[in-house]
Enzyme design. Structure first.
Site, PDB file in Angstrom:
ATOM      1  N   ASP A  36       0.723  -1.184  -0.212  1.00 34.34           N
ATOM      2  CA  ASP A  36       0.230  -0.152  -0.144  1.00 34.34           C
ATOM      3  C   ASP A  36       0.716   1.092   0.321  1.00 34.34           C
ATOM      4  O   ASP A  36       0.088   2.290   0.101  1.00 34.34           O
ATOM      5  CB  ASP A  36      -1.071   0.243   1.635  1.00 34.34           C
ATOM      6  CG  ASP A  36      -2.141  -1.221   1.318  1.00 34.34           C
ATOM      7  OD1 ASP A  36      -2.033  -1.411   0.101  1.00 34.34           O
ATOM      8  OD2 ASP A  36      -3.099  -0.900   2.320  1.00 34.34           O
ATOM      9  N   HIS A 239      28.359   5.219 -10.676  1.00 34.30           N
ATOM     10  CA  HIS A 239      27.016   5.663 -10.093  1.00 34.30           C
ATOM     11  C   HIS A 239      26.587   5.196  -8.982  1.00 34.30           C
ATOM     12  O   HIS A 239      25.500   4.008  -8.366  1.00 34.30           O
ATOM     13  CB  HIS A 239      25.562   5.254 -10.971  1.00 34.30           C
ATOM     14  CG  HIS A 239      25.744   6.102 -12.479  1.00 34.30           C
ATOM     15  ND1 HIS A 239      24.771   5.969 -13.583  1.00 34.30           N
ATOM     16  CD2 HIS A 239      25.521   7.619 -12.544  1.00 34.30           C
ATOM     17  CE1 HIS A 239      24.818   7.335 -14.558  1.00 34.30           C
ATOM     18  NE2 HIS A 239      25.806   7.993 -13.419  1.00 34.30           N
ATOM     19  N   ASP A 256      28.606  12.913  -4.235  1.00 34.31           N
ATOM     20  CA  ASP A 256      27.253  13.609  -5.431  1.00 34.31           C
ATOM     21  C   ASP A 256      26.035  13.591  -5.227  1.00 34.31           C
ATOM     22  O   ASP A 256      25.348  12.669  -5.141  1.00 34.31           O
ATOM     23  CB  ASP A 256      28.397  12.898  -6.451  1.00 34.31           C
ATOM     24  CG  ASP A 256      27.020  13.769  -7.601  1.00 34.31           C
ATOM     25  OD1 ASP A 256      26.353  14.804  -7.507  1.00 34.31           O
ATOM     26  OD2 ASP A 256      27.459  13.240  -8.680  1.00 34.31           O
ATOM     27  N   ASP A 267      23.424  19.716  -8.058  1.00 39.77           N
ATOM     28  CA  ASP A 267      23.907  19.108  -8.161  1.00 39.77           C
ATOM     29  C   ASP A 267      25.722  19.359  -8.091  1.00 39.77           C
ATOM     30  O   ASP A 267      25.916  19.364  -8.846  1.00 39.77           O
ATOM     31  CB  ASP A 267      23.528  18.679  -9.587  1.00 39.77           C
ATOM     32  CG  ASP A 267      24.289  17.617 -10.413  1.00 39.77           C
ATOM     33  OD1 ASP A 267      25.047  16.813  -9.667  1.00 39.77           O
ATOM     34  OD2 ASP A 267      24.809  16.815 -11.685  1.00 39.77           O
ATOM     35  N   HIS A 346      33.646  10.618 -18.565  1.00 38.32           N
ATOM     36  CA  HIS A 346      31.743  10.928 -18.922  1.00 38.32           C
ATOM     37  C   HIS A 346      32.444  12.200 -19.796  1.00 38.32           C
ATOM     38  O   HIS A 346      33.428  13.037 -19.468  1.00 38.32           O
ATOM     39  CB  HIS A 346      30.892  10.851 -17.596  1.00 38.32           C
ATOM     40  CG  HIS A 346      32.042  11.686 -16.597  1.00 38.32           C
ATOM     41  ND1 HIS A 346      31.469  12.664 -16.567  1.00 38.32           N
ATOM     42  CD2 HIS A 346      31.856  11.078 -15.272  1.00 38.32           C
ATOM     43  CE1 HIS A 346      32.427  13.194 -14.963  1.00 38.32           C
ATOM     44  NE2 HIS A 346      33.137  12.505 -14.614  1.00 38.32           N
ATOM     45  N   HIS A 350      26.119  18.714 -18.514  1.00 33.84           N
ATOM     46  CA  HIS A 350      25.135  18.802 -18.458  1.00 33.84           C
ATOM     47  C   HIS A 350      24.092  20.033 -18.088  1.00 33.84           C
ATOM     48  O   HIS A 350      24.088  21.325 -17.627  1.00 33.84           O
ATOM     49  CB  HIS A 350      24.688  17.137 -18.295  1.00 33.84           C
ATOM     50  CG  HIS A 350      24.190  17.224 -16.756  1.00 33.84           C
ATOM     51  ND1 HIS A 350      22.902  18.275 -16.165  1.00 33.84           N
ATOM     52  CD2 HIS A 350      25.095  16.812 -15.678  1.00 33.84           C
ATOM     53  CE1 HIS A 350      23.519  17.728 -14.742  1.00 33.84           C
ATOM     54  NE2 HIS A 350      24.554  16.820 -14.506  1.00 33.84           N
ATOM     55  N   HIS A 357      19.083  16.132 -14.875  1.00 34.31           N
ATOM     56  CA  HIS A 357      20.216  16.121 -16.244  1.00 34.31           C
ATOM     57  C   HIS A 357      18.321  17.293 -16.695  1.00 34.31           C
ATOM     58  O   HIS A 357      17.649  16.634 -17.595  1.00 34.31           O
ATOM     59  CB  HIS A 357      20.170  14.980 -17.020  1.00 34.31           C
ATOM     60  CG  HIS A 357      21.167  14.134 -16.153  1.00 34.31           C
ATOM     61  ND1 HIS A 357      21.762  12.942 -16.301  1.00 34.31           N
ATOM     62  CD2 HIS A 357      22.083  14.519 -15.754  1.00 34.31           C
ATOM     63  CE1 HIS A 357      22.380  12.561 -15.362  1.00 34.31           C
ATOM     64  NE2 HIS A 357      23.271  13.258 -15.192  1.00 34.31           N
ATOM     65  N   GLU A 380      31.708  19.544 -14.546  1.00 30.63           N
ATOM     66  CA  GLU A 380      32.255  18.384 -13.418  1.00 30.63           C
ATOM     67  C   GLU A 380      33.443  17.496 -14.388  1.00 30.63           C
ATOM     68  O   GLU A 380      32.969  16.219 -14.239  1.00 30.63           O
ATOM     69  CB  GLU A 380      31.165  17.793 -13.150  1.00 30.63           C
ATOM     70  CG  GLU A 380      30.223  17.206 -14.601  1.00 30.63           C
ATOM     71  CD  GLU A 380      28.834  16.506 -13.961  1.00 30.63           C
ATOM     72  OE1 GLU A 380      29.202  15.085 -13.047  1.00 30.63           O
ATOM     73  OE2 GLU A 380      27.704  16.493 -13.896  1.00 30.63           O
ATOM     74  N   TYR A 384      39.456   8.913 -12.624  1.00 27.94           N
ATOM     75  CA  TYR A 384      38.776   7.440 -11.676  1.00 27.94           C
ATOM     76  C   TYR A 384      39.668   6.163 -12.019  1.00 27.94           C
ATOM     77  O   TYR A 384      40.260   5.990 -13.444  1.00 27.94           O
ATOM     78  CB  TYR A 384      37.737   7.234 -12.118  1.00 27.94           C
ATOM     79  CG  TYR A 384      36.356   8.039 -12.264  1.00 27.94           C
ATOM     80  CD1 TYR A 384      36.158   9.208 -10.624  1.00 27.94           C
ATOM     81  CD2 TYR A 384      36.397   8.291 -13.434  1.00 27.94           C
ATOM     82  CE1 TYR A 384      34.937   9.369 -11.087  1.00 27.94           C
ATOM     83  CE2 TYR A 384      35.420   9.974 -13.649  1.00 27.94           C
ATOM     84  CZ  TYR A 384      35.035  10.534 -12.520  1.00 27.94           C
ATOM     85  OH  TYR A 384      33.989  11.472 -12.522  1.00 27.94           O
ATOM     86  N   ARG A 401      36.207  13.814  -8.166  1.00 24.57           N
ATOM     87  CA  ARG A 401      34.844  14.458  -9.418  1.00 24.57           C
ATOM     88  C   ARG A 401      35.041  15.845  -8.723  1.00 24.57           C
ATOM     89  O   ARG A 401      34.922  15.540  -7.234  1.00 24.57           O
ATOM     90  CB  ARG A 401      33.605  13.850 -10.093  1.00 24.57           C
ATOM     91  CG  ARG A 401      32.852  14.689 -10.657  1.00 24.57           C
ATOM     92  CD  ARG A 401      32.051  14.338 -10.921  1.00 24.57           C
ATOM     93  NE  ARG A 401      30.871  12.889 -10.428  1.00 24.57           N
ATOM     94  CZ  ARG A 401      30.463  11.929  -9.999  1.00 24.57           C
ATOM     95  NH1 ARG A 401      31.232  11.260 -11.078  1.00 24.57           N
ATOM     96  NH2 ARG A 401      30.012  11.480  -9.201  1.00 24.57           N
ATOM     97  N   GLU A 403      32.203  18.796  -9.043  1.00 26.67           N
ATOM     98  CA  GLU A 403      31.071  19.430  -9.768  1.00 26.67           C
ATOM     99  C   GLU A 403      30.733  21.031  -9.544  1.00 26.67           C
ATOM    100  O   GLU A 403      29.880  20.706  -8.095  1.00 26.67           O
ATOM    101  CB  GLU A 403      30.257  18.455  -9.579  1.00 26.67           C
ATOM    102  CG  GLU A 403      28.553  18.720 -10.697  1.00 26.67           C
ATOM    103  CD  GLU A 403      27.851  17.680 -10.398  1.00 26.67           C
ATOM    104  OE1 GLU A 403      27.491  17.002  -9.816  1.00 26.67           O
ATOM    105  OE2 GLU A 403      27.045  17.544 -11.898  1.00 26.67           O
TER     106      GLU A 403
HETATM  107  N1  GLY Z   1      24.352  14.016  -9.834  1.00 28.37           N
HETATM  108  C1  GLY Z   1      24.153  13.243 -11.253  1.00 28.37           C
HETATM  109  C2  GLY Z   1      25.445  13.982 -12.427  1.00 28.37           C
HETATM  110  O1  GLY Z   1      26.659  14.412 -11.448  1.00 28.37           O
HETATM  111  O2  GLY Z   1      24.831  14.261 -13.569  1.00 28.37           O
HETATM  112 MN    MN Z   2      26.317  16.653 -12.582  1.00 27.57          MN
HETATM  113 MN    MN Z   3      26.286  15.141  -9.285  1.00 29.54          MN
END
Ligand code: GLY
Ligand code: MN
Ligand code: MN
Length: 441
Positions: A36, A239, A256, A267, A346, A350, A357, A380, A384, A401, A403
Site C-alpha cells: 500500500d 553511479h 555527489d 548538483d 564522462h 549537462h 539532467h 564536472e 577515476y 570529481r 562539480e
Molecule cells: N548527479 C548526477 C550528475 O552529476 O550528473
Molecule cells: Mn551532474
Molecule cells: Mn552530480
C-alpha cells in the site's frame, strides 16, 4: 495564495508558440512502491513549470488561436479522502488560485477533451512519455474522427509539445534562477557539513544522513537524485549509491549530492580525504581535475559553443595524465586516440534545472549549441583510476570529481555553488579543525 504570475506567463508564451491547436499535458502518475506504500509524489516537470500545481491526477489543456484558453482538470474536493490524504483544491478553488480560464473535475476529462479537440488542426502532447496517455489521447482523437459526418474534424497534425517546452525551460527566468540559487546554497551547506562530519571509521551512510538532514532542515523536500557517498574504490563506480561501506584512513571520499527546491535541482560533487590530508598522489590527481574544472568554467560564457568547456577540461586532463605518466605521447595524440577515456569517461556537464539532467537540445542541426544568458549547466570533470599493472599503486582507487552549478550571465557566468570548498588548502583547513576534534572525543 501562491504567486502564479510566472506560470501564467509561461502558458501564454506556449500558447503563442503553438499558434493553433490543442495541447494536453498531464502531470506524473503516483507510483506504488510496494503493498500500500507509494513513492513520495513528484509532479511532472513540464506540467509544474506551466501551472505551479502540485497535486497528482491533473491535466493541463491549452487551446491556442484567436481565443486562447488554459484549462485545468484536477481532483474534486472529497472530504473523506482529504481526512486521510490531505487538502485538495478542487476545480473551483484551483481555477481562482492558479489563474486558469476554466477548471473541471478530472473524471470529466475524456468527454470535455473530445469536445475541445473537435475542429482543432493540431494536437500537442509529450509523445511517448507515457504509453497510457498516448493510447488514451489517440483513442479520443478517434472518437472525434468518428464525428466526421457531423462536420467535425479531428486534429491531423500531432506534435511533441516538448519540442517547444524544452526550449522554453532551457532559458531560466529570474524566478527560476533565484530558486536554483536557494537549492545551490542549501546543498553547499550540506557538503560543508558532510566534510566536517567525516573521519576514518564513519560509515558512508552516516555522511549521507548528514546531507539529508541538512536538506530537510532547510525545507528542501528531497534530494534531486540519489546521493553518491563513495569512499575509496567506490568513487570509481560512477553511479555508486550503495553508501554502506566504512570510510578508511588514507582514502578519498567522493560525494555527489544536491537537493531539490520547489522543483529545481542542485548538483554538487566534492572529493576530499577521509582523514583530512591529501596524499601526494591524491593531491596530484586532484590538482589536475581542479585545473580542468577551472579551464572549463573559464570557457562558460555567452557566445561559446556547448562543447568548449568540455574541450578545455579535456586538454588539461590529457596533459595532466601525460605529466603523471598515466598516458604517453603528445597531448594531441592522447586527445585523438582517446587514451584519456580510460580515466575520464564522462562528459564535463549537462543542463541543470527542474530535472537534474535538464531538458534542451545540446546540438542544433549538426552544431553544438551556442551558450546564452539564462542557461544553467554543471561543470564536472573527473578522474577515476582503477588498479592495473601499468598504473603505479599510489594512484589505485583514486576517484575524483569536482562539480559546480553555473548560470550563464551577460558577461560570463555565475558559479552558484562556489562556496563549497574545493581547493586543497580550503578543504584541508576546514577538515583540520573537525577531524582533529573528532579524534579527541
Ligand atoms: N548527479 C548526477 C550528475 O552529476 O550528473
Ligand atoms: Mn551532474
Ligand atoms: Mn552530480
Amino acid at each position: 495564495m501562491p504567486d502564479t504570475t510566472m506560470h501564467k506567463q509561461r502558458r501564454d508564451r506556449l500558447l503563442q508558440k503553438m499558434q493553433r491547436g490543442i495541447a494536453i499535458i498531464p502531470t506524473a502518475p503516483e507510483a506504488v512502491r510496494n503493498g500500500d506504500a507509494h513513492y513520495p509524489y513528484r509532479y511532472d516537470s513540464h506540467f509544474y513549470y506551466l501551472t505551479g500545481f502540485d497535486e497528482p491526477e491533473a491535466v493541463l489543456v491549452l487551446v491556442a488561436g484567436t481565443k486562447p484558453q488554459s484549462v485545468l482538470f484536477c481532483r474534486e474536493k472529497n472530504m473523506e479522502r482529504e481526512i486521510w490524504d490531505g487538502h485538495r483544491h478542487g476545480p473551483d478553488a484551483a481555477k481562482e488560485a492558479f489563474g486558469f480560464d476554466a477548471a473541471f473535475p478530472i473524471a470529466q476529462l475524456d468527454d470535455k477533451l473530445a469536445g475541445l479537440m473537435g475542429n482543432q488542426p493540431a494536437l500537442f502532447h509529450p509523445l511517448g512519455a507515457h504509453a497510457v496517455w498516448d493510447d488514451r489521447i489517440l483513442a479520443l482523437r478517434a472518437r472525434v474522427q468518428a464525428q466526421a459526418r457531423s462536420g467535425i474534424t479531428a486534429p491531423n497534425e500531432i506534435h511533441d509539445v516538448r519540442m517547444l517546452l524544452d526550449e522554453m525551460r532551457l532559458i531560466k527566468d529570474s524566478e527560476e534562477l533565484s530558486t536554483m540559487r536557494r537549492a545551490a546554497a542549501i546543498s553547499t551547506v550540506a557538503h560543508i557539513r558532510a566534510m566536517r562530519a567525516t573521519h576514518p571509521g564513519r560509515m558512508e551512510y552516516e555522511i549521507e544522513a548528514e546531507l539529508l538532514h541538512e536538506f530537510r532542515r532547510n525545507g528542501a523536500p528531497a534530494p534531486a537524485y540519489t546521493p553518491i557517498v563513495a569512499g575509496g574504490a567506490n568513487a570509481c563506480v560512477l553511479h555508486y549509491v550503495g553508501n554502506n561501506a566504512v570510510l578508511k584512513d588514507g582514502d578519498l571520499l567522493l560525494i555527489d549530492a544536491g537537493c531539490e527546491v520547489d522543483g529545481y535541482a542542485a548538483d554538487i560533487t566534492r572529493t576530499f580525504p577521509v582523514n583530512g590530508k591529501f596524499s601526494a598522489a591524491q593531491k596530484d590527481v586532484y590538482e589536475m581535475v581542479l585545473a580542468a574544472q577551472a579551464a572549463a568554467i573559464a570557457a562558460v560564457r555567452p557566445g561559446a559553443h556547448w562543447n568548449e568547456p568540455h574541450d578545455a577540461a579535456l586538454r588539461v586532463i590529457a596533459q595532466g595524465l601525460i605529466d603523471l605518466k598515466l598516458c604517453s605521447g603528445s597531448m594531441d595524440a592522447v586527445l585523438e586516440g582517446e587514451g584519456y577515456k580510460r580515466f575520464y569517461m564522462h562528459r564535463t556537464g549537462h543542463w541543470l534545472g527542474m530535472d537534474v539532467h535538464d531538458v534542451g537540445a545540446y546540438k542544433l542541426e549538426d552544431n553544438w549549441r551556442v551558450l546564452q544568458p539564462g542557461m544553467t549547466l554543471t561543470v564536472e570533470p573527473g578522474c577515476y583510476i582503477r588498479p592495473a599493472e601499468d598504473v603505479p599503486q599510489a594512484f589505485w582507487n583514486i576517484g575524483i570529481r569536482i562539480e559546480d552549478d553555473v548560470a550563464i550571465t551577460a558577461e560570463g557566468c555565475e558559479v552558484l555553488t562556489e562556496d563549497a570548498p574545493k581547493t586543497v588548502g580550503a578543504i584541508e583547513e576546514l577538515m583540520d579543525q573537525f577531524v582533529a576534534a573528532a579524534y579527541s572525543k
